[in-house]
Write an enzyme that holds these catalytic residues in place. Structure first.
Site, PDB file in Angstrom:
ATOM      1  N   GLU A 151       0.837  -1.202   0.000  1.00  0.00           N
ATOM      2  CA  GLU A 151       0.000   0.000   0.000  1.00  0.00           C
ATOM      3  C   GLU A 151       0.871   1.250   0.000  1.00  0.00           C
ATOM      4  O   GLU A 151       1.530   1.557   0.997  1.00  0.00           O
ATOM      5  CB  GLU A 151      -0.908   0.007   1.226  1.00  0.00           C
ATOM      6  CG  GLU A 151      -1.832  -1.186   1.323  1.00  0.00           C
ATOM      7  CD  GLU A 151      -2.723  -1.340   0.108  1.00  0.00           C
ATOM      8  OE1 GLU A 151      -3.398  -0.374  -0.260  1.00  0.00           O
ATOM      9  OE2 GLU A 151      -2.704  -2.447  -0.495  1.00  0.00           O
ATOM     10  N   LYS A 173      -8.316 -15.943  16.223  1.00  0.00           N
ATOM     11  CA  LYS A 173      -8.360 -15.334  14.881  1.00  0.00           C
ATOM     12  C   LYS A 173      -9.621 -14.501  14.667  1.00  0.00           C
ATOM     13  O   LYS A 173     -10.132 -14.390  13.558  1.00  0.00           O
ATOM     14  CB  LYS A 173      -8.266 -16.408  13.777  1.00  0.00           C
ATOM     15  CG  LYS A 173      -7.206 -17.462  13.991  1.00  0.00           C
ATOM     16  CD  LYS A 173      -5.806 -16.949  13.707  1.00  0.00           C
ATOM     17  CE  LYS A 173      -4.745 -17.890  14.252  1.00  0.00           C
ATOM     18  NZ  LYS A 173      -4.087 -18.675  13.224  1.00  0.00           N
ATOM     19  N   ASP A 231       1.836 -14.371  12.538  1.00  0.00           N
ATOM     20  CA  ASP A 231       0.667 -14.891  11.846  1.00  0.00           C
ATOM     21  C   ASP A 231      -0.220 -13.709  11.445  1.00  0.00           C
ATOM     22  O   ASP A 231      -0.835 -13.071  12.302  1.00  0.00           O
ATOM     23  CB  ASP A 231      -0.087 -15.846  12.778  1.00  0.00           C
ATOM     24  CG  ASP A 231      -1.268 -16.505  12.080  1.00  0.00           C
ATOM     25  OD1 ASP A 231      -1.606 -16.105  10.948  1.00  0.00           O
ATOM     26  OD2 ASP A 231      -1.848 -17.435  12.671  1.00  0.00           O
ATOM     27  N   HIS A 247      -2.155  10.583  -0.719  1.00  0.00           N
ATOM     28  CA  HIS A 247      -2.391   9.365  -1.487  1.00  0.00           C
ATOM     29  C   HIS A 247      -2.157   9.642  -2.973  1.00  0.00           C
ATOM     30  O   HIS A 247      -1.564   8.858  -3.686  1.00  0.00           O
ATOM     31  CB  HIS A 247      -3.825   8.866  -1.274  1.00  0.00           C
ATOM     32  CG  HIS A 247      -3.959   7.956  -0.112  1.00  0.00           C
ATOM     33  ND1 HIS A 247      -3.767   6.611  -0.194  1.00  0.00           N
ATOM     34  CD2 HIS A 247      -4.266   8.208   1.175  1.00  0.00           C
ATOM     35  CE1 HIS A 247      -3.956   6.072   0.995  1.00  0.00           C
ATOM     36  NE2 HIS A 247      -4.258   7.018   1.838  1.00  0.00           N
TER      37      HIS A 247
END
Lengths: 386, 386, 386, 386
Positions: free
Chosen positions: A84, A214, A288, A379
Site C-alpha cells: 500500500e 483469529k 501470523d 495518497h
C-alpha cells in the site's frame, strides 16, 4: 486443469525445490516469480504444506523511532512489508514526530494466551457444581496442563456460565512464543484430567468459541489476548504545529468527533488504522497475519495537558506476537526481527513494545494528516492513483 | 545504529536495486534474504517507500475447490501464503469435502465501498437542516463525486446524526479495485461541493470514523463494506461421516454451543477462523493484508435438512478485495491471481466468490476436526511442535 | 405556570398528604387520580423527593408457574404490572405450557454487584505498579471496604488497564439488597484506603463507567451484574404441538434464523422479549425499573433432544433484584412480593429464580406465537387496536 | 395455594372491581393496597388481563426545566415515578442548572418504528433476486402495508442479507402512537402481498429478530428506533463552578476517562444514567417500561468552547414514546402527560423532546456530583441507607 486431481505430494520427501517445481508445473500457470526464492525448502516443515514458492512482499524501512520501554530501549528502524503506497512514508513521518517529542513510552501491562474449552452438562446446576469442583482442584488441573510444556504457565481459569454449559478460559504465559498450539495441548491435558477425575466424567469440546482465536471480540478487549500494551507520548504543541500543521486543541476536538463516530459504528478500534502498521510488521517478521483480526483492536485515550501539549496513548489489548516459533525463524522474517534486535528468546516483550510504538506513530501521522487536509492528496502524490 | 539518522532516500531515483542495497547497508544488519528478489524495483512506486527488499512468504497450493458462483465457475487451485503449519492441509481437506459434496454455491449479494465524512454544525437543528438539503441535492453531489473517477459510482449517501454532527457514509461501486483511494477523492470533491454550495458553508472532516477503514465494526456487518458474499453448501451425511468422522447432528449441536460462545464473547465472527484463509489468500494475491481486520467478520447460518444432511452457509459482510490496483500487479501477486484466472478487469466478483468458498472450506475442516477430536493432534503431527 | 419557581418543599416536614397536595396545587393541573393513594407519605423518605402522589399501574395475575429452583420450589402466581395489552395473557399461556411440561429448573450460577472506580496515574507503568500493589494489599483493602457494611462481602477486585488508567471492578455479594448504594460506600472506603496508604497517593474517581450502572454492556454479559440466573425446561414435542401449534423442529429452525438476526443487529438479547416480563415484575415488586436496562440482556441456548423434544434455556447474566431495601417495602410492592413468598431476608435468590422462570415462560409463548402465525392477531384480539 | 388452578376469569365481564377482588381472594394473600385504586376497571381492556389492582408508584415533581425545542417550548415541571431515593432530587438539581444556563435545545432528528420480517429462501441467489424484486415493487408493497392503517406511513424497507435469508426492516412513521402494533399489522399485510405476488411465493416469518423489539441493539443506535432526539446545552463555566463545584476542564477530562471506560465495557450508553430518568418518566406517563431496554441507549458528545464553557449534548437514538394509545390514556398516566401539555394527538415530538431534556439534566447532575465527590454522600443523606 484436469478435473478433481489432487495437488501432487511426495509423502517421503516433499520439501524440496523439485517438488515445489512439480507442483508449479502441475498448475499449468506461469509462476516464475513465485518460484524465485533464496532458501532451501527443507526449512519449511511446520510452516507450510504443498509448497510451491513464495510471495515476495516489498519491505520499506521506517524510522528511527525512539522507544522508552521496559524492554525496548533506544532508536529503532522498522521493516514494514506492504503493497500500500504512502503507508511507510506516513508511519515514518509519525515516527519522526514522536522521536523529536522525546520518544514513545511503552508498557506491557498484561500477557496471557488462551484456549477456551466448554463443558456441556445436563443442566445449569451440574455446571455450577463442576465450576466449584474446578476451583477446588485448581492446582491439580494446573499440574496436568503444565506437564505438557516446559514454557507455558497456567495463570488463571476463567469461568463463564451459559445454560447448562460451563465455558472455561485457560490463561497462560507462553514465553516468547505466540503460544496458541502450546496452550491447546496444555488445555487438552487439563480437560482430560477433569473428565477423568470428576465423578461425572463430564463431556467437553476443546474450544467453545470464547477464545475467539483469529477473531476480534469484546472478550479480548476486556480480558486481554496475547500482550496488552500501552504506548504513550506527549507531543509539544509547537512541534505538532510545525511538523503536522495542527494544534493540540484541533486534534482534541476532532478526537471527540471520531470517538463518537466509533461508538456509533460499533467499531473494534477507536483510533485511526492500527491494522496498517501491524499487518506490515507482522508480514515482515513472520507473525501470523491472521492475528491482525485480534491485534488490530485498540482504545485511544488522550488529554490536553496543563501546558497545552497533547498527551496521546493507545492501548492494544490483544496484540499477538512471537520472537520464536511460527514463521519467525524463516529467512527473511528472522532477518527483519534481528534488524530490531528482536529475534529469539527473551525478546517478545521488547518486540510487543516496538509494535505498539509503531502503531502510535501511525495514529499521530494519519490523524494529523486528516485534519491538516492533506490526507487524500498524499495518497495522490505517492500512491497508485496517478 | 547512529542516533536519529533518517533512512537514506534519493529523491530523484529511489526505486533501484542500488538504493535498496544502500538502505540495507545503512541498517548494519545482515539482510541477505531480504535482498533476494526477482524483479526490478522500478515497478514499486505507488506500493512502497524506502524499499529495502522483500519478505518471502511461503505459498502452499490447495485444491481443487469446486465453485458454483455467478462469476466463478469450476474447479480452482488456490495459492495460500502463510507460515502457520497445517493451515494449507486443513483448508485442502475442507476443499475436498466440499468438492465431493457438489461444490460451493457463492453469491455476491452486495458491493459498496465507503468514505464517511462528518459535517460539524453549531447544533442538531442545523444538522437536521443540512441532512434535508443533502437529500434534495443528491444528484448534484453525485455529479461532483463522480467527476473525479471514471470507474466509481455513487450509489447511496447514508446519514447518521449524533449531537450537532451529521455523519455521512458515501457508498460507491468501484469496479475491480478495492477503491479506498477512489472513494476518498470522490467524497472529498462531494464535500467540497456541499461546503461551497450550501448557504452555511458547513465545516467537515473527510473521515468521521464511521467508514471504519481497517477496522472491524458492527456498521460493516450491517451495511456492508466491500463485497458481501455468501458461500453455501449442503454436505451429505454419509460423506461428512466418512471423510470427517462426524455426523450432521453432532455438528449442529456443536453449532448451538459455539454460537452461544460467540455471543457471550461479543465476537466479530461466529464461525471458526475466516481470518486464516483470508490472510493467506490476501498475502498471496496482493490484497491489503490490513483489511483482514474488516474482512474476517462472518456470520454462520446452518440447518439440518429434512434428509438429515448439513446445510452450511457463511456470510462475509465486509470482504475487501481487488483484481486491479494496490499490490495486485506486483510479480508474485499477479501470478497468483492469474493462477485462478482472477487478474485484471472484470474479475473481482469471481475472486470474491473464491475467497468466500475458501473460507467455507476452512470452516468445514476446522469445525469437523474440533469435534472429531484430532485438532490438537493434527497440529502436533504437521506443525512446529515436535 | 409562573416562570422559574422551584417546586414547594418543606425542609422540616415534607412527607405529608398536605405537602403533596400543596405541590399538586402548585402545578395548576388536575391530578385527582395521582392524588389517590392508600398509604401515609411518611413511609416515603429514602424513596422519593417532592412527592405529589402515585402512578397507578394495573396489575394482572399470571400463573401458576411451577418452579424447580434451588431456592424457589413450587407453583407461583405472579403479579405483573403493565399497561400493554396481551402481555399477561401471553406470559400466562407460556406458564401453563411450562408447568405442564414439568416446570422450570432454575439456578443462580453467580451473584455479584459492582462499583468500579478508576485510578488515573501519570503513565501506564505507574498503573501497572499500582495494580500489583493492590493485588498484594487485597486483604487490607477488603477490610476497609467491609468495615462500611454488615452485609456486603468483597469477593473480587477485577483490574483493567487502558492508557495510564487502572479501572477496578469491585465485586460484592450484597445479601438480599440490590446493593448499589452498599457497594458504593464500601468501594469509596476502599479507594480512600488505597489513596491514603499507597506511597503515590493516587487520584481516583469512584466510577470509571465500567460498572455500567443502569446500562447494558458486554461487560455485564461476560462478568455478571447482580444475579446470573439460568432457567431451563424440556418441552415434550406433543405438548408443544397441541398447546402451541408448532413442532420442536420448527422452533429449532426458527432459532437459527433469529439467532442470525440477533447477531446481525448486534442485539443485547438473543431471545424474544425478556424486558416485557421483567419490567412488569419490577414495577409490581418495587425493583428499580431503570435496571431493565441491564437486566433485559439474555442468551438463549436450545437443543433438540434425542427424543425429539425441545430443550430450552435462557441465561440472564445481569438480573438486578432485591427483596429488601429500595422500593420493596412500599405498600403495594411489599404485598406483591409477599404474594410470592419473596419479601424480606433470605428471599432474593428465590425471587431471582422466579424472575428467570417468568422470562422463559414469555419466550416460549411469544416464539411459538410468532411461528404459529397468531402473534399479530392476538394483539388485535386483546390489545388496544380495536 | 391449590395446585395448578388457573386464575379465575369471567369471559363475559372480567373488568370489574368484583372480578379483581375475586382474584385477589383467590391468591389468599393480603392485597389491601393493591386493591386500592381510584378508577373503574372498565377502562382497562387492551391494557391488562387478569386485573387484580394496581401498583402504587410514588411520583415526585421536578423542575422547572426550560426547553427550547421545535415542539416543546417553555418551562416544564416533570412528574417522575420512582422508588429510588435521590433520583428526583438529582434530576431537579440538573434541571435548575440547565434552566439557568439558558435551557436545553432539543431536536427530533429522525422518527421511525419497525417491524422486521425475514424471508427464508433456498439459497442466497434467490434471496438476492427477491431483494431486487422488492425494490422494484416498493410502491405496491407500501400500498398493501398502508391499507391497514390510517396513521402509519411506510418510509423505507431496509434490506439485509445473511445466508439464504433476506431480512427486511420496514420503517414507518406512526403519528403519536409508539406504533409497534400498527407496524406489525402493516408489515404483515405487506409480507402477505409479497408472498402472494412474487412468483416463488416465498416463506417468511414476521420477525427475524432484527427489529430488536424490547432489546437494545447496535442496529437501533445506527438506524434509529422510535425517535432519535438530541438535547444540547452550553453551560457557562462560572455557573458550573458555583452550582456544581466543578470546572469545565475537570468535566472534560473526566469525559475522556468515562468514554474510555464505556468503550472498554462495551456499553450501550456512553453517558451516566439515562435509564433512571426515562424509567421514571415512562412509568408516570403510561409508556411501556419495557422499552427502557431500547430507549436507554445514548451517545454523549461534548466540547470545550472557545470561551471555556462546556457544550454538552446527548443523543437518544431509540427513544420509544407515545402520547396516545398504550397506557397513556389511563387515569394517573393521562394526568401526568397533561401536566406537561403532552397528552393526545400532535404531542409526541414535544414529549420526546422533554424526555431528552430530562435525560440531559440527569447527566449534568450525576456527572458533576461524581466529580465533586458528593455522590455517595448524597445517597447517604437522602436515601434508604440510614
Amino acid at each position: 486443469m484436469t478435473s478433481r486431481r489432487p495437488v501432487p505430494r511426495d509423502p517421503q520427501n516433499d520439501y524440496t525445490r523439485e517438488q515445489a517445481a512439480t507442483r508449479r508445473d502441475f498448475t499449468g500457470a506461469d509462476l516464475e516469480h513465485v518460484g524465485s526464492y533464496s532458501f532451501d525448502p527443507a526449512v519449511l516443515p511446520g510452516n507450510i504444506e504443498n509448497f510451491i514458492g513464495v510471495a515476495q512482499i516489498p519491505i520499506g524501512l521506517a524510522g528511527p523511532l525512539l522507544v522508552d520501554g521496559e524492554h525496548a530501549q533506544g532508536e529503532y528502524y522498522v521493516p514494514m512489508a506492504t503493497t500500500e503506497g504512502t503507508l511507510v512514508a506516513s508511519y515514518n513521518r509519525g515516527m519522526r514526530l514522536l522521536t523529536e517529542s522525546g520518544g514513545v513510552k511503552t508498557t506491557v501491562v498484561d500477557d496471557r494466551m488462551q484456549r477456551a474449552p466448554v463443558f456441556i452438562l445436563d443442566d445449569a446446576r451440574q455446571a455450577k457444581e463442576l465450576a466449584e469442583w474446578i476451583r477446588e482442584h485448581h492446582d491439580a488441573i494446573r499440574g496436568a496442563a503444565e506437564e505438557t510444556t516446559s514454557v507455558g504457565r497456567l495463570i488463571d481459569i476463567e469461568q463463564y456460565h451459559v445454560g447448562p454449559m460451563l465455558y472455561l478460559r485457560f490463561d497462560y504465559t507462553t514465553g516468547d512464543a505466540a503460544g496458541q498450539n502450546m496452550v491447546g495441548r496444555a488445555t487438552s491435558a487439563a480437560c482430560e484430567w477433569i473428565a477423568a477425575n470428576h465423578p461425572g466424567h463430564p463431556r467437553y469440546v476443546l474450544s467453545g468459541a470464547i477464545d475467539t482465536d483469529k477473531k476480534h471480540s469484546q472478550m479480548n478487549v476486556l480480558r486481554t489476548r496475547g500482550k496488552r500494551v500501552v504506548a504513550e507520548a506527549t507531543i509539544p504543541a509547537d512541534l505538532l504545529r510545525d511538523r503536522m500543521g495542527v494544534t493540540p486543541m484541533q486534534l482534541f476536538r476532532m478526537r471527540q468527533v471520531s470517538q463518537a463516530g466509533g461508538i456509533l459504528a460499533g467499531s473494534a478500534n477507536y483510533g485511526a488504522h492500527a491494522a496498517n502498521g501491524l499487518a506490515a510488521l507482522f508480514i515482515a517478521t513472520g507473525q501470523d497475519a491472521a492475528n491482525v483480526a485480534e491485534s488490530h483492536t485498540a482504545i485511544t485515550y488522550s488529554q490536553l495537558t496543563d501546558d497545552g501539549d497533547y498527551y496521546w496513548s493507545i492501548t492494544l489489548p490483544a496484540l499477538i506476537v512471537a520472537t520464536v516459533g511460527g514463521g519467525t525463524g524463516l529467512p527473511t522474517q528472522r532477518e527483519c526481527l534481528e534488524l530490531m534486535g528482536c529475534y529469539g528468546q527473551g525478546r517478545v516483550k521488547a518486540f510487543a513494545e516496538i509494535c505498539a510504538a509503531v502503531v502510535l506513530a501511525g495514529e499521530v501521522s494519519l490523524a494529523s494528516a486528516v485534519l491538516a487536509g492533506d490526507w487524500v492528496s498524499s495518497h495522490e502524490r505517492l500512491g497508485r492513483n496517478r
